[in-house]
Design an enzyme around this catalytic site. Structure first.
Site, PDB file in Angstrom:
ATOM      1  N   CYS A   1      44.219 -22.490  46.172  1.00 33.17           N
ATOM      2  CA  CYS A   1      45.103 -23.174  47.108  1.00 33.17           C
ATOM      3  C   CYS A   1      45.704 -24.358  46.367  1.00 33.17           C
ATOM      4  CB  CYS A   1      44.368 -23.567  48.383  1.00 33.17           C
ATOM      5  SG  CYS A   1      42.831 -24.479  48.138  1.00 33.17           S
TER       6      CYS A   1
ATOM      7  N   GLY B   1      41.821 -26.547  45.725  1.00 42.49           N
ATOM      8  CA  GLY B   1      40.756 -25.570  45.514  1.00 42.49           C
ATOM      9  C   GLY B   1      39.453 -25.927  46.179  1.00 42.49           C
ATOM     10  N   TRP B   2      39.495 -26.725  47.263  1.00 38.42           N
ATOM     11  CA  TRP B   2      38.222 -27.065  47.901  1.00 38.42           C
ATOM     12  C   TRP B   2      38.235 -26.896  49.416  1.00 38.42           C
ATOM     13  CZ3 TRP B   2      38.729 -32.176  44.934  1.00 38.42           C
ATOM     14  CH2 TRP B   2      39.696 -33.006  45.497  1.00 38.42           C
ATOM     15  N   ASP B   3      39.164 -26.128  49.971  1.00 33.15           N
ATOM     16  CA  ASP B   3      39.037 -25.764  51.388  1.00 33.15           C
ATOM     17  C   ASP B   3      39.359 -24.283  51.597  1.00 33.15           C
ATOM     18  OD1 ASP B   3      41.783 -25.989  51.014  1.00 33.15           O
ATOM     19  OD2 ASP B   3      42.077 -27.575  52.477  1.00 33.15           O
ATOM     20  N   ARG B   4      40.624 -23.882  51.435  1.00 34.42           N
ATOM     21  CA  ARG B   4      40.982 -22.467  51.587  1.00 34.42           C
ATOM     22  C   ARG B   4      40.375 -21.602  50.496  1.00 34.42           C
ATOM     23  NH1 ARG B   4      47.203 -24.168  52.060  1.00 34.42           N
ATOM     24  NH2 ARG B   4      46.298 -25.877  50.825  1.00 34.42           N
TER      25      ARG B   4
END
Length: 577
Positions: free
Chosen positions: A328, A331-334
């Site tokens: 995303c 790079g730390w939720d989706r």
């Protein structure tokens, strides 16, 4: 078989031991979530050190059950401050009969060097990192490409604090002197750092890049702070198959919370000014999935996530040689959402982490995919909860990778089907929109009448008892968290039949019914995913818990979690979670 029935029963001699082990595993998960809720992991500042080191060690042990692996050292965060201190590179399955099937050709020293050199190419230095090994192919994660602002900022920082020299990108293939007269400094810098990023991708045999951003470039204060492969002006990533599948970020999950954690009927507002990324998927993938992709802007959160997961599974099964990158923005939720769903889905099919039990794969997924790679951003806990609660929506065999696997060679570069931003969404929906709650950065189109709430899939209700109580009552203890029942989709409740003593998994599996039918005998996939979800709900309820932003007309999730928590003895009858 009776509708919704599953079988479980302990042996009379091993009940106490099994109960004690199950309780410890459940406590480990609750302790991990509690640590996660209080601590933001940083490789260079590990606190509390003892607890974090226990998590790191446990992850290595769980990976080592099924794989031979090497470690990319990131001891003090020198490679990436938001990545694990020991980054696992899975080489091959260590199970004896599969040991020589997919032997790695990657040299860990060369991989470490490529990582060090390429890290500046991506936002926040979150480089392309392999996290899942499936059928000899790497599924990787990262952030998106860094924009010129971040690149110049980081290169200047590195130059100053390295004493006036920075050899991060020093290599034999320098840009010729006379070429610098033609290219400006920005192009030269992008050529170097993105060229190294491409080298890393190729070294890991990654061919497919799945971009979850809803923007082509992330813009803040009028500046492009990040870019992406799909809008690289020099077409440096033209040799890769780029898949643009825009998916709302964690801010949108404020709406999920405001709707009492109900994803059914929650539709992202695609008409916002910053949303400019089209849905773009190669035609060779779209034609085999029986999905009307042109209608994606009318999907609710459940259908969108289901269809994207089907696509990812189809991609990794379409090529026997090439891997996949999912990213995303940061790079730390989706990114961990879809990496986790892939890991758990493939595990439920018995294709990866074959020796891990539900509590172990849950621990590994939370610890490695979220805690050690993650960062607690606003509304982070909503997307984190959504990930594991969403497992109830992918229990069907139509999400299985087993039936879709086929052997074939590398395909040629496919034609791509692109759906650009169409007419306003209001023209596509059959029902008018309501004035639902929405966050400032990403809002949703909601209608309580237009999108009726859908009942949950079968929910197991575990009971928390001591080992002595199990022994005295003679109750079954089949899962990692105690005896339980299944409430089927048609509302019936059944106790479990006895479990064969020789079963390697804590359930007995009856004949599979038609795919997707909730009242047929549960498949192994369904049983496994439901066990993981139920373990998660129990641990989450006892630690973080859920609190609705406002009373909901249906009270769907609060009522479900309230009943669940009372059932496991975590809350009093008047407590609102």
């Amino acid at each position: 078989a009776r509708c919704g029935t599953m079988a479980a029963s302990p042996s009379s001699g091993g009940g106490l031991i099994a109960a004690g082990a199950a309780a410890r595993r459940s406590e480990d998960i609750a302790d991990l979530i509690e640590l996660f809720s209080r601590t933001q992991y940083r490789a260079k500042e590990v606190t509390p050190r003892v607890r974090v080191e226990r998590v790191e060690k446990r992850c290595l042990e769980l990976f080592g059950r099924d794989y031979k692996y090497s470690v990319i050292q990131n001891t003090n965060g020198e490679v990436c401050g938001h990545y694990p201190r020991q980054i696992v590179y899975l080489e091959y399955e260590s199970v004896e009969h599969n040991k020589d099937r997919f032997e790695s050709t990657v040299q860990i020293s060369k991989l470490q060097d490529l990582v060090n050199r390429s890290k500046m190419a991506r936002c926040r230095g979150r480089f392309v990192c392999p996290v899942i090994l499936y059928n000899g192919k790497h599924i990787c994660r990262s952030s998106t490409l860094a924009g010129w602002g971040e690149l110049y900022g980081r290169t200047g920082y590195n130059y100053i604090f390295s004493g006036g020299s920075d050899d991060t990108w020093a290599e034999s293939e320098e840009v010729p002197e006379d070429d610098s007269a033609v290219r400006n400094g920005e192009s030269q810098l992008f050529d170097k750092v993105r060229g190294l990023d491409i080298k890393l991708l190729r070294y890991l045999s990654v061919r497919y890049i799945c971009d979850l951003m809803v923007e082509n470039k992330k813009v803040k204060f009028g500046l492009n702070v990040t870019s992406s492969e799909k809008v690289d002006k020099a077409q440096r990533y033209a040799d890769f198959t780029l898949i643009s599948v825009p998916y709302p970020g964690c801010e949108f999950f404020k709406d999920y919370k405001d709707r009492d954690y109900t994803a059914e009927g929650l539709v992202f507002n695609w008409n916002q000014d910053f949303v400019d990324a089209p849905l773009s998927i190669p035609a060779s993938f779209t034609k085999n999935l029986n999905i009307d992709w042109s209608d994606y802007q009318s999907w609710d959160l459940v259908q969108q996530t289901q269809n994207y997961l089907k696509l990812l599974i189809h991609i990794i099964n379409s090529d026997d040689e090439s891997g996949l990158l999912v990213h995303c923005i940061s790079g730390w939720d989706r990114t961990p959402l879809f990496v986790s769903l892939l890991r758990l889905s493939l595990w439920a099919d018995g294709l990866i982490h074959a020796s891990l039990e539900p509590s172990e794969i849950l621990y590994l997924t939370i610890a490695y995919d979220w805690f050690l790679f993650g960062k607690c951003t606003p509304f982070f806990w909503q997307i984190f909860f959504f990930c594991f609660n969403f497992l109830k929506h992918i229990i069907s065999e139509k999400f299985s990778a087993v039936k879709k696997r086929r052997r074939k060679g590398r395909t040629s570069s496919p034609q791509t089907v692109v759906w650009n931003k169409p007419a306003p969404l209001e023209d596509k929906l059959l029902h008018p929109l309501t004035d639902g709650k929405s966050s400032s950065s990403s809002s949703s189109n909601q209608s309580e009448q237009s999108f009726p709430r859908v009942g949950s899939s079968p929910l197991a209700v575990p009971g928390r008892r001591s080992a002595g109580e199990y022994a005295r009552s003679g109750s079954s203890l089949s899962t990692d968290y105690g005896s339980w029942q299944i409430v089927s989709g048609c509302g019936s409740i059944h106790d479990h039949a006895p479990l064969p003593a020789e079963s390697p998994f804590p359930f007995s599996f009856q004949d599979e019914g038609p795919s997707g039918r909730m009242c047929s005998s549960p498949s192994e996939r369904q049983v496994r995913l439901e066990a993981v979800r139920e373990l998660f709900l129990a641990a989450y309820s006892s630690t973080v818990g859920l609190k609705s932003a406002a009373p909901s007309p249906s009270g769907a999730i609060s009522g479900l979690l309230e009943q669940f928590a009372r059932g496991v003895g975590l809350r009093g009858s008047n407590t609102i979670i």
